[in-house]
Design a protein around this motif. Structure first.
Motif, PDB file in Angstrom:
ATOM      1  N   LYS A 124       5.984   6.508  -6.362  1.00  0.00           N
ATOM      2  CA  LYS A 124       5.818   7.293  -5.130  1.00  0.00           C
ATOM      3  C   LYS A 124       4.398   7.932  -6.007  1.00  0.00           C
ATOM      4  N   GLU A 125       3.992   7.029  -7.232  1.00  0.00           N
ATOM      5  CA  GLU A 125       2.688   8.069  -7.946  1.00  0.00           C
ATOM      6  C   GLU A 125       1.197   6.631  -7.288  1.00  0.00           C
ATOM      7  N   LEU A 126       2.072   5.681  -6.765  1.00  0.00           N
ATOM      8  CA  LEU A 126       1.781   4.721  -6.035  1.00  0.00           C
ATOM      9  C   LEU A 126       1.204   3.624  -7.265  1.00  0.00           C
ATOM     10  N   LYS A 127       1.754   3.773  -8.824  1.00  0.00           N
ATOM     11  CA  LYS A 127       1.338   2.562  -8.997  1.00  0.00           C
ATOM     12  C   LYS A 127       2.428   1.339  -9.154  1.00  0.00           C
ATOM     13  N   LEU A 128       1.759   0.592  -9.263  1.00  0.00           N
ATOM     14  CA  LEU A 128       2.231  -0.719  -9.440  1.00  0.00           C
ATOM     15  C   LEU A 128       3.585  -0.914 -10.221  1.00  0.00           C
ATOM     16  N   LEU A 154      12.032   4.514  -8.248  1.00  0.00           N
ATOM     17  CA  LEU A 154      10.837   4.167  -7.961  1.00  0.00           C
ATOM     18  C   LEU A 154      10.366   3.160  -8.662  1.00  0.00           C
ATOM     19  N   ASN A 155      10.666   3.755 -10.100  1.00  0.00           N
ATOM     20  CA  ASN A 155      10.223   4.561 -11.346  1.00  0.00           C
ATOM     21  C   ASN A 155      11.374   3.167 -12.466  1.00  0.00           C
ATOM     22  N   THR A 198       0.892  -1.147   0.178  1.00  0.00           N
ATOM     23  CA  THR A 198       0.263  -0.028   0.123  1.00  0.00           C
ATOM     24  C   THR A 198       0.321   1.197   0.266  1.00  0.00           C
ATOM     25  N   LEU A 199       1.781   0.965   0.925  1.00  0.00           N
ATOM     26  CA  LEU A 199       2.485   2.188   0.575  1.00  0.00           C
ATOM     27  C   LEU A 199       3.727   2.879  -0.040  1.00  0.00           C
ATOM     28  N   PRO A 200       4.439   4.080  -0.237  1.00  0.00           N
ATOM     29  CA  PRO A 200       5.004   3.961  -1.441  1.00  0.00           C
ATOM     30  C   PRO A 200       6.701   3.213  -0.993  1.00  0.00           C
ATOM     31  N   GLY A 201       6.849   2.581  -2.299  1.00  0.00           N
ATOM     32  CA  GLY A 201       8.037   2.271  -1.709  1.00  0.00           C
ATOM     33  C   GLY A 201       8.439   0.773  -0.971  1.00  0.00           C
TER      34      GLY A 201
END
Ligand code: FES
Ligand SMILES: [Fe+2]
Length: 373
Positions: A69-73, A110-111, A48-51
């Motif tokens: 960071k944009e909450l995309k998996l 993270l992308n 659920t959390l960024p990271g």
């Protein structure tokens, strides 16, 4: 060589024994099935959390699944583009905004973009964009995360909708009423099953074993005593003296909100190749996700899903549902291990047979033979 089933015979052959233990077959399956199909690797709401990330083994690769960071998996091969070190050695955790390699400290957003490489990032000859993490195709379907290692994956619907529509005799709508993607996990149990993943899948597909192995389950669904798993379009029907599939037989929560009266006493078991089992009851859904670990060992992660509102009640207790399917699970894993033990015997060199109520499993054997002849 195993031949395709002859439909005019009453008894059809299984796969030969070595399909269940031979490392060469296992490697071929990893390449032709687990590297080319969509494979379910867990629930999206586990991250659920960024990271937040998990690492999963798939088709001989290790893959990072991370919420950016944009909450995309997103999913990436868990390999540093510098000298190949594994980036995330743990199975899960929370990254602080980036992924940093322990070896020479290359750092990835993270992308997946390379954002740090000591002493080389600013060199004009160095093209950082050529060294992003290698992405893996990812889709979320009904709250489940699916990965596909293929560079040109087929649309996920092509793999998933067929089995659902077949099970619901042409109607995706009847499945959609369970709204699996909006349910919440009330309990997760991970089992190490001492059997090849195909034994687990084949066992799930037949109920010839239900009478001898699952006396309790048969109390809820008496038709299974006869060994018939599928009977045209009919789902199994709950016994008249049972209110729900709970250890007491009593209903302990309302039925799932989208269901209509015709759904309320039904049970559907669905297989989505290669590694997801769905069990639809009136007040909860149980999913099994299979991860082959070795030719003779499979991790089965079992989630009990409930209406989100129920899980938020202070007195929510999933034990009535968990205890019952956990019992069924353990009975199944016991007999799967017993079956695995026979696979290496010369007695099973040419395989065994599927009796008439097991004939439908031969389609699975043919699927394996088509991919891994
Ligand atoms: S191997 Fe990762 S920074 Fe060198
Ligand atoms: Fe079973």
């Amino acid at each position: 060589m195993t031949t395709k089933a002859h439909s005019e015979t009453s008894f059809v052959s299984t796969l030969p024994g070595h399909y269940y233990y031979d490392p060469a077959i296992y490697a071929l399956e990893q390449e032709r099935i687990f590297s080319r199909m969509w494979v379910c690797v867990g629930r999206a709401d586990a991250l659920t959390l960024p990271g937040a990330y998990q690492t999963v083994s798939l088709g001989g690769e290790n893959v990072i699944v991370v919420r950016d960071k944009e909450l995309k998996l997103r999913a990436f091969l868990n390999v540093c583009r510098h000298r190949g070190a594994r980036l995330c050695p743990e199975t899960s955790g929370v990254l602080k905004g980036s992924i940093q390699c322990r070896y020479h400290a290359w750092t990835y957003a993270l992308n997946g973009r390379l954002i740090g490489a000591p002493n080389v990032l600013n060199e004009t000859a160095f093209q950082a964009m050529d060294f992003s993490l290698l992405p893996v195709a990812l889709e979320v379907w009904e709250g489940l995360v699916w990965l596909n290692l293929s560079e040109t994956p087929e649309p996920i619907e092509q793999q998933i909708y067929g089995p659902i529509i077949e099970r619901f005799v042409g109607s995706y709508e009847r499945f959609a009423r369970y709204d699996v993607g909006h349910l919440k996990s009330g309990k997760t149990i991970s089992y190490a099953v001492q059997a090849n993943w195909k034994i687990v899948l084949e066992n799930f597909q037949e109920c010839y074993h239900c009478g001898p192995m699952h006396p309790e389950f048969c109390r809820y669904f008496p038709q299974y005593k006869s060994g018939v798993a599928y009977n045209g379009d009919e789902a199994a029907t709950l016994a008249a003296d049972m209110e729900a599939f709970s250890i007491t037989g009593k209903a302990n929560r309302p039925h799932l909100p989208g269901l209509v009266p015709e759904d309320l006493r039904r049970y559907y078991g669905i297989v989505i190749n290669p590694n997801l089992l769905l069990n639809l009851f009136n007040d909860h859904v149980v999913i099994h996700t299979l991860t082959p670990l070795e030719p003779d060992c499979t991790r089965v992660t079992c989630d009990w899903l409930f209406d989100r509102k129920e899980t938020e009640r202070p007195d929510f207790d999933p034990a009535d549902a968990v205890e019952l399917f956990d019992l069924v699970n353990r009975q199944d894993w016991e007999v799967c291990a017993l079956t695995q033990a026979g696979m290496t015997s010369r007695a099973y060199r040419n395989g065994g047979i599927y009796v008439p109520v097991e004939h439908h499993i031969r389609a699975f054997a043919d699927f394996i033979l088509e991919k891994c002849p």
